[in-house]
Design a protein around this motif. Structure first.
Motif, PDB file in Angstrom:
ATOM      1  N   GLY A  29       0.806  -1.233   0.000  1.00 17.29           N
ATOM      2  CA  GLY A  29       0.000   0.000   0.000  1.00 17.29           C
ATOM      3  C   GLY A  29       0.834   1.276   0.000  1.00 17.29           C
ATOM      4  O   GLY A  29       2.054   1.247   0.144  1.00 17.29           O
ATOM      5  N   HIS A 197      -3.615  15.755   3.414  1.00 20.78           N
ATOM      6  CA  HIS A 197      -3.282  15.722   1.990  1.00 20.78           C
ATOM      7  C   HIS A 197      -3.562  17.060   1.317  1.00 20.78           C
ATOM      8  O   HIS A 197      -2.857  17.458   0.407  1.00 20.78           O
ATOM      9  CB  HIS A 197      -4.127  14.669   1.271  1.00 20.78           C
ATOM     10  CG  HIS A 197      -3.646  13.261   1.456  1.00 20.78           C
ATOM     11  ND1 HIS A 197      -2.365  12.878   1.195  1.00 20.78           N
ATOM     12  CD2 HIS A 197      -4.296  12.136   1.858  1.00 20.78           C
ATOM     13  CE1 HIS A 197      -2.237  11.576   1.412  1.00 20.78           C
ATOM     14  NE2 HIS A 197      -3.398  11.104   1.830  1.00 20.78           N
ATOM     15  N   VAL A 318     -10.024  -4.723  -5.042  1.00 22.68           N
ATOM     16  CA  VAL A 318      -9.185  -5.462  -4.096  1.00 22.68           C
ATOM     17  C   VAL A 318      -9.979  -5.714  -2.815  1.00 22.68           C
ATOM     18  O   VAL A 318     -10.515  -4.770  -2.232  1.00 22.68           O
ATOM     19  CB  VAL A 318      -7.895  -4.665  -3.793  1.00 22.68           C
ATOM     20  CG1 VAL A 318      -6.994  -5.436  -2.848  1.00 22.68           C
ATOM     21  CG2 VAL A 318      -7.169  -4.333  -5.086  1.00 22.68           C
ATOM     22  N   LEU A 360      -3.746  -8.259  -6.991  1.00 21.41           N
ATOM     23  CA  LEU A 360      -2.825  -8.796  -7.998  1.00 21.41           C
ATOM     24  C   LEU A 360      -1.385  -8.471  -7.623  1.00 21.41           C
ATOM     25  O   LEU A 360      -1.142  -7.460  -6.957  1.00 21.41           O
ATOM     26  CB  LEU A 360      -3.137  -8.166  -9.362  1.00 21.41           C
ATOM     27  CG  LEU A 360      -4.472  -8.530 -10.009  1.00 21.41           C
ATOM     28  CD1 LEU A 360      -4.604  -7.810 -11.344  1.00 21.41           C
ATOM     29  CD2 LEU A 360      -4.597 -10.037 -10.216  1.00 21.41           C
ATOM     30  N   LEU A 365      -0.174  -5.352 -11.881  1.00 14.30           N
ATOM     31  CA  LEU A 365      -0.699  -3.988 -11.753  1.00 14.30           C
ATOM     32  C   LEU A 365      -0.089  -3.115 -12.859  1.00 14.30           C
ATOM     33  O   LEU A 365      -0.790  -2.353 -13.543  1.00 14.30           O
ATOM     34  CB  LEU A 365      -0.296  -3.463 -10.371  1.00 14.30           C
ATOM     35  CG  LEU A 365      -1.079  -2.317  -9.793  1.00 14.30           C
ATOM     36  CD1 LEU A 365      -2.497  -2.767  -9.490  1.00 14.30           C
ATOM     37  CD2 LEU A 365      -0.409  -1.829  -8.501  1.00 14.30           C
ATOM     38  N   TYR A 369      -1.894  -1.015 -15.860  1.00 19.37           N
ATOM     39  CA  TYR A 369      -1.667   0.420 -16.088  1.00 19.37           C
ATOM     40  C   TYR A 369      -1.185   0.684 -17.517  1.00 19.37           C
ATOM     41  O   TYR A 369      -1.645   1.607 -18.180  1.00 19.37           O
ATOM     42  CB  TYR A 369      -0.604   0.960 -15.124  1.00 19.37           C
ATOM     43  CG  TYR A 369      -1.062   1.146 -13.685  1.00 19.37           C
ATOM     44  CD1 TYR A 369      -2.383   1.439 -13.364  1.00 19.37           C
ATOM     45  CD2 TYR A 369      -0.137   1.060 -12.628  1.00 19.37           C
ATOM     46  CE1 TYR A 369      -2.771   1.624 -12.042  1.00 19.37           C
ATOM     47  CE2 TYR A 369      -0.528   1.243 -11.301  1.00 19.37           C
ATOM     48  CZ  TYR A 369      -1.847   1.521 -11.018  1.00 19.37           C
ATOM     49  OH  TYR A 369      -2.231   1.706  -9.719  1.00 19.37           O
ATOM     50  N   ASN A 385      -5.889   9.256  -3.380  1.00 22.21           N
ATOM     51  CA  ASN A 385      -5.963   8.330  -4.514  1.00 22.21           C
ATOM     52  C   ASN A 385      -4.629   8.285  -5.231  1.00 22.21           C
ATOM     53  O   ASN A 385      -4.311   9.094  -6.106  1.00 22.21           O
ATOM     54  CB  ASN A 385      -7.086   8.661  -5.504  1.00 22.21           C
ATOM     55  CG  ASN A 385      -7.328   7.462  -6.432  1.00 22.21           C
ATOM     56  OD1 ASN A 385      -6.411   7.020  -7.120  1.00 22.21           O
ATOM     57  ND2 ASN A 385      -8.520   6.918  -6.419  1.00 22.21           N
ATOM     58  N   VAL A 387      -3.621   5.617  -6.944  1.00 20.96           N
ATOM     59  CA  VAL A 387      -3.709   4.867  -8.196  1.00 20.96           C
ATOM     60  C   VAL A 387      -3.641   5.828  -9.398  1.00 20.96           C
ATOM     61  O   VAL A 387      -2.975   5.558 -10.393  1.00 20.96           O
ATOM     62  CB  VAL A 387      -4.997   4.009  -8.222  1.00 20.96           C
ATOM     63  CG1 VAL A 387      -5.200   3.367  -9.575  1.00 20.96           C
ATOM     64  CG2 VAL A 387      -4.930   2.933  -7.139  1.00 20.96           C
TER      65      VAL A 387
HETATM   66  C1  GDG Z   1      -5.708   5.483   1.737  1.00 25.92           C
HETATM   67  C2  GDG Z   1      -6.690   6.606   1.380  1.00 25.92           C
HETATM   68  C3  GDG Z   1      -4.822   7.760   0.197  1.00 25.92           C
HETATM   69  C4  GDG Z   1      -4.208  -1.516  -5.168  1.00 25.92           C
HETATM   70  N1  GDG Z   1      -4.561  -2.690  -5.647  1.00 25.92           N
HETATM   71  C5  GDG Z   1      -3.456  -3.443  -5.692  1.00 25.92           C
HETATM   72  C6  GDG Z   1      -2.397  -2.688  -5.232  1.00 25.92           C
HETATM   73  N2  GDG Z   1      -2.884  -1.487  -4.888  1.00 25.92           N
HETATM   74  C7  GDG Z   1      -2.105  -0.382  -4.330  1.00 25.92           C
HETATM   75  C8  GDG Z   1      -2.048   0.769  -5.299  1.00 25.92           C
HETATM   76  C9  GDG Z   1      -1.882   1.959  -4.361  1.00 25.92           C
HETATM   77  C10 GDG Z   1      -2.586   1.518  -3.090  1.00 25.92           C
HETATM   78  O1  GDG Z   1      -2.738   0.109  -3.154  1.00 25.92           O
HETATM   79  C11 GDG Z   1      -3.974   2.138  -2.962  1.00 25.92           C
HETATM   80  O2  GDG Z   1      -3.848   3.458  -2.580  1.00 25.92           O
HETATM   81  P1  GDG Z   1      -5.018   4.541  -2.750  1.00 25.92           P
HETATM   82  O3  GDG Z   1      -4.451   5.860  -2.445  1.00 25.92           O
HETATM   83  O4  GDG Z   1      -5.554   4.482  -4.119  1.00 25.92           O
HETATM   84  O5  GDG Z   1      -6.202   4.126  -1.756  1.00 25.92           O
HETATM   85  P2  GDG Z   1      -6.417   3.575  -0.206  1.00 25.92           P
HETATM   86  O6  GDG Z   1      -5.953   2.170  -0.093  1.00 25.92           O
HETATM   87  O7  GDG Z   1      -7.855   3.785   0.097  1.00 25.92           O
HETATM   88  O8  GDG Z   1      -5.501   4.491   0.727  1.00 25.92           O
HETATM   89  C12 GDG Z   1      -6.266   7.253   0.081  1.00 25.92           C
HETATM   90  C13 GDG Z   1      -3.902   6.678   0.729  1.00 25.92           C
HETATM   91  O9  GDG Z   1      -4.401   6.109   1.922  1.00 25.92           O
HETATM   92  C14 GDG Z   1      -2.505   7.229   1.018  1.00 25.92           C
HETATM   93  O10 GDG Z   1      -2.527   8.267   1.928  1.00 25.92           O
HETATM   94  O11 GDG Z   1      -4.392   8.150  -1.081  1.00 25.92           O
HETATM   95  O12 GDG Z   1      -7.124   8.308  -0.240  1.00 25.92           O
HETATM   96  O13 GDG Z   1      -8.018   6.121   1.267  1.00 25.92           O
HETATM   97  O14 GDG Z   1      -0.527   2.186  -4.079  1.00 25.92           O
HETATM   98  O15 GDG Z   1      -0.992   0.560  -6.172  1.00 25.92           O
HETATM   99  N3  GDG Z   1      -1.148  -3.154  -5.193  1.00 25.92           N
HETATM  100  C15 GDG Z   1      -0.935  -4.433  -5.614  1.00 25.92           C
HETATM  101  N4  GDG Z   1      -1.947  -5.211  -6.041  1.00 25.92           N
HETATM  102  C16 GDG Z   1      -3.201  -4.781  -6.110  1.00 25.92           C
HETATM  103  O16 GDG Z   1      -4.095  -5.535  -6.503  1.00 25.92           O
HETATM  104  N5  GDG Z   1       0.300  -4.898  -5.608  1.00 25.92           N
END
Ligand code: GDG
Length: 736
Positions: A29, A197, A318, A360, A365, A369, A385, A387
């Motif tokens: 994450g 943020h 996920v 995944l 990933l 992308y 976000n 992603v």
């Molecule tokens: C919280 C806040 C804020 C996702 N699916 C897979 C995978 N991921 C990785 C992505 C990305 C991370 O997980 C998700 O980060 P996000 O920022 O999109 O969302 P949250 O998990 O809700 O995070 C959010 C964040 O904290 C940081 O402060 O941005 O708003 O809600 O890095 O790449 N990685 C792998 N497989 C997957 O299937 N390996």
């Protein structure tokens, strides 16, 4: 050497127990990758929950777990199943998460979960306290641990604490519905620096602090009695190099070296060369708007049917928090939606939605992308976000279109994307249409500046900026305009006091000897204060003067029978050693008839404000008004008064939540100077907390000991933190 202590609910490694024994796998994450640079840089320790409850840890494996974590610079907090249920699945994810994302109807207010949240936060705080040393820097992360900063501060007042919230901070109107809103704010204010943020989250937080705790906020600093807390926004970045490089490496793979997923994607591309892939990646969470996106996709195909068989939506959802009922319901809803739409629209050669409900590996990933022409990320509410940022980073030929929700924090920095309101299907359908038809040059023109920014303000920069800001904040805290009255200085002061022949003390009342009350008439002296003043008065070589802006009737009532001297209304009246009040200055009050109606009009238009009528001054108090509104009205009043009093010998004093109009030739400085000119004093001491005391600090001779209460810009030589410290200091005088 000082170390950094990072603390978050989950650790950057996940433990798994399998037949082969214990495995520690790096977490993927945003938080884990983001903090990597801080964690690996020099000495640091990461404290968090291992992901296994006490019940899940087999006998005898404890030591092995500790060792595995130690190898990654980590240390665990133990949690039972009950604690994880109440703290994580309960208060964190069924109360705070929905509330802070504006899903009020999902927010549950369960006392028992709150109590477990408190207890578990204390466990995390204890884990820090066990290892923290004086110069350590502590960085607490996210909404699961909002009480930790205060819990640590209580035990270790001097330690440096930063807090970062990864999710939105909601507007005051939402936040105020939380039954434990003040406790949460106080918990966070244990920090020296609080990061968000975006600026919007920052201002929502500051507004709640002012309204719910009534604290003074100037720009982005919150003034507590003993400290200043800085609040700032630090938009989290990504490990740009890692994503960009991985995409470059993937592009160089030969046929046969690619993953199965990539091969499948390529086959479909080859069979329909003009078809476009839309990509949707999120944790399966109601805040991410996945179901809405699927509905919007159906709407798009209705509005633009010519794209049937020419577009495909790839959804990676996920699995997340599957023990929380809302998430189970959402999973069912999405399964059904995908099933229905695919059932209704699929043809022999076309399935409109490809849906993956799993996590995944990183390389897959990257495949997604790099293979998708359009990233469609439309959360209903999202802290940042990442992603969206990762998608742009992987577009090595700068092609691709990002459609992003305005409600994601990242929309603030990604203006070149197609920004949409996730509730507006019409706008979404048109954005998809625009994306499909966007010329390559335009795609590049939009993506290049975004890539540059993402590369520059990457996650390492983000973490370093936060840490630097925390260090600066801590330093400023100690080198304030005046110097803190240290233990050594206080000891010297006591020696000088003992040696001095004649001593004079000028003591301001409100905010110095006694705390503020919403109704100023209720701030009467308590018995501890009266005893303290009596004790001081017994010293024959000491003259004490209470020196205040209060009216003489109030002080006459409050200090009836007392023998010490008092100067009130900023120097208009004086009562010496138990005698009745007499005029100290000849002042006029005929101007009041002109000014009073102006103040009355402000009272009428500013709920909670009122006028205090003194003999020779008028004061407009706004302590009980809405803080922002009161401040606005106070500036307005100042402007009105400036033109109104231009020809009179009057001045306007802006005190602590009060605007006071009085004769120009009256102030505390002038009154204090008159007092010291009557006798030869070799110890002059003045203490006060607001603007009106600055006249004393400025006018008294250089050798006078002048002390400000609180840390604000001042002409005083020293400062002390809060009323408690003032009383302690005076108590030391009495012991001499
Ligand atoms: C919280 C806040 C804020 C996702 N699916 C897979 C995978 N991921 C990785 C992505 C990305 C991370 O997980 C998700 O980060 P996000 O920022 O999109 O969302 P949250 O998990 O809700 O995070 C959010 C964040 O904290 C940081 O402060 O941005 O708003 O809600 O890095 O790449 N990685 C792998 N497989 C997957 O299937 N390996």
């Amino acid at each position: 050497m000082s170390k950094t202590i990072i603390i978050s609910n989950r650790l950057p490694v996940q433990l798994q127990i399998s037949d082969g024994g214990l495995q520690a796998i790096p977490s993927v994450g945003g938080l884990a990758t983001g903090m990597k640079s801080v964690h690996s840089d020099g000495e640091s320790l990461w404290i968090g929950w291992s992901g296994l409850t006490d019940e899940e840890i087999p006998d005898g494996l404890e030591g092995e777990i500790d060792k595995a974590l130690e190898a990654h610079g980590c240390s665990k907090v133990r949690l039972t199943k009950k604690e994880v249920n109440g703290f994580y699945f309960g208060f964190s994810n069924r109360t705070v998460w929905p509330l802070f994302h504006y899903f009020m109807e999902y927010s549950e207010f369960e006392l028992s979960n709150w109590e477990i949240y408190e207890a578990v936060n204390q466990k995390f705080a204890n884990a820090i306290l066990e290892v923290a040393e004086e110069d350590d820097v502590i960085w607490v992360h996210d909404y699961q641990l909002m009480l930790v900063p205060e819990m640590v501060r209580k035990q270790r007042p001097e330690v440096s604490i930063g807090f970062f919230l990864h999710i939105p901070f909601p507007s005051y109107e939402i936040f105020r519905t939380l039954p434990w809103r003040r406790e949460v704010l106080r918990g966070l204010l244990g920090s020296d620096l609080i990061g968000f943020h975006t600026y919007d989250y920052e201002r929502h937080f500051l507004s709640s602090v002012r309204r719910l705790l009534g604290l003074e906020v100037s720009f982005n600093e919150i003034h507590l009695e003993e400290r200043i807390v800085k609040v700032d926004s630090f938009p989290m970045g990504i490990d740009y190099k890692k994503f960009h490089q991985a995409a470059l490496d993937h592009s160089k793979l030969k046929a046969g070296e690619e993953s199965d997923l990539k091969r499948r994607l390529n086959t479909h591309k080859a069979s329909t060369p003009n078809a476009k892939f839309f990509l949707s990646i999120d944790r399966l969470d109601y805040t991410k708007g996945i179901a809405k996106r699927i509905n919007a996709f159906e709407y798009f195909l209705q509005k633009y049917p010519e794209y049937k068989e020419k577009v495909r939506l790839i959804i990676l959802a996920v699995p997340s928090r599957s023990k929380v009922p809302q998430y189970q319901k959402l999973k069912k809803e999405i399964d059904e939606l995908v099933g229905r739409i695919n059932g209704e629209l699929s043809t022999v050669s076309w399935t409109p939605i490809w849906y993956f409900y799993r996590s995944l590996p990183f390389d897959n990933l990257i495949d997604l992308y790099t293979s998708c022409d359009i990233a469609w990320l439309t959360p209903i509410r999202d802290g940042m976000n990442l992603v969206a940022k990762e998608y742009i980073a992987t577009r090595t030929d700068q092609s691709g279109v990002l459609i992003l929700s305005e409600m994601a924090g990242s929309a603030n920095e990604m203006n070149e994307a197609l920004l949409i309101n996730p509730n507006n299907f019409e706008q979404i359908a048109d954005a998809l249409h625009q994306a499909i038809n966007m010329p390559k040059e335009e795609q590049v023109a939009r993506n290049v500046p975004m890539q540059k920014r993402l590369e520059r303000y990457n996650v390492e920069k983000w973490a370093n900026d936060f840490m630097d800001s925390l260090k600066v904040q801590k330093k400023q805290d100690f080198s304030f305009v005046a110097r803190r009255l240290s233990v050594d200085q206080t000891n010297t002061l006591m020696k000088d006091y003992r040696k001095a022949g004649n001593r004079i003390l000028f003591l301001d009342y409100d905010g110095t000897l006694a705390g503020f009350k919403n109704d100023p008439q209720k701030a009467s002296p308590d018995s501890e204060l009266l005893d303290l003043l009596d004790e001081l008065h017994k010293q024959t070589r000491t003259d004490i003067f209470l020196i205040s802006g209060r009216d003489k009737d109030t002080f006459t009532r409050w200090f009836e029978g007392k023998q010490y001297s008092m100067i009130v209304e900023h120097g208009v009246w004086i009562a010496e050693k138990g005698e009745p009040f007499q005029l100290l200055e000849n002042v006029k009050n005929d101007w009041m008839a002109k000014i009073r109606p102006v103040l009355e009009s402000f009272v009428d238009r500013t709920p909670g404000s009122f006028i205090e009528d003194k003999n020779y001054s008028l004061a407009w108090h706004y302590r009980s008004t809405d803080p922002d509104f009161g401040q606005k009205r106070a500036s307005e009043l100042n402007t009105v008064l400036t033109s109104l009093i231009a020809n009179d010998d009057l001045s306007v004093l802006n005190g602590n939540k009060v605007v006071e109009i009085k004769s120009s030739n009256v102030n505390k400085g002038r009154a204090a100077l008159r007092m010291i000119s009557r006798k030869s004093y070799d110890f002059i001491f003045a203490i006060g907390d607001d603007w009106t005391d600055e006249f004393m600090f400025q006018d008294l001779p250089k050798e006078a000991i002048t002390v400000k209460v609180g840390r604000m810009k001042t002409q005083a030589r020293y400062y002390v933190d809060g009323i408690g410290n003032v009383r302690e200091l005076l108590k030391r005088f009495t012991s001499i």
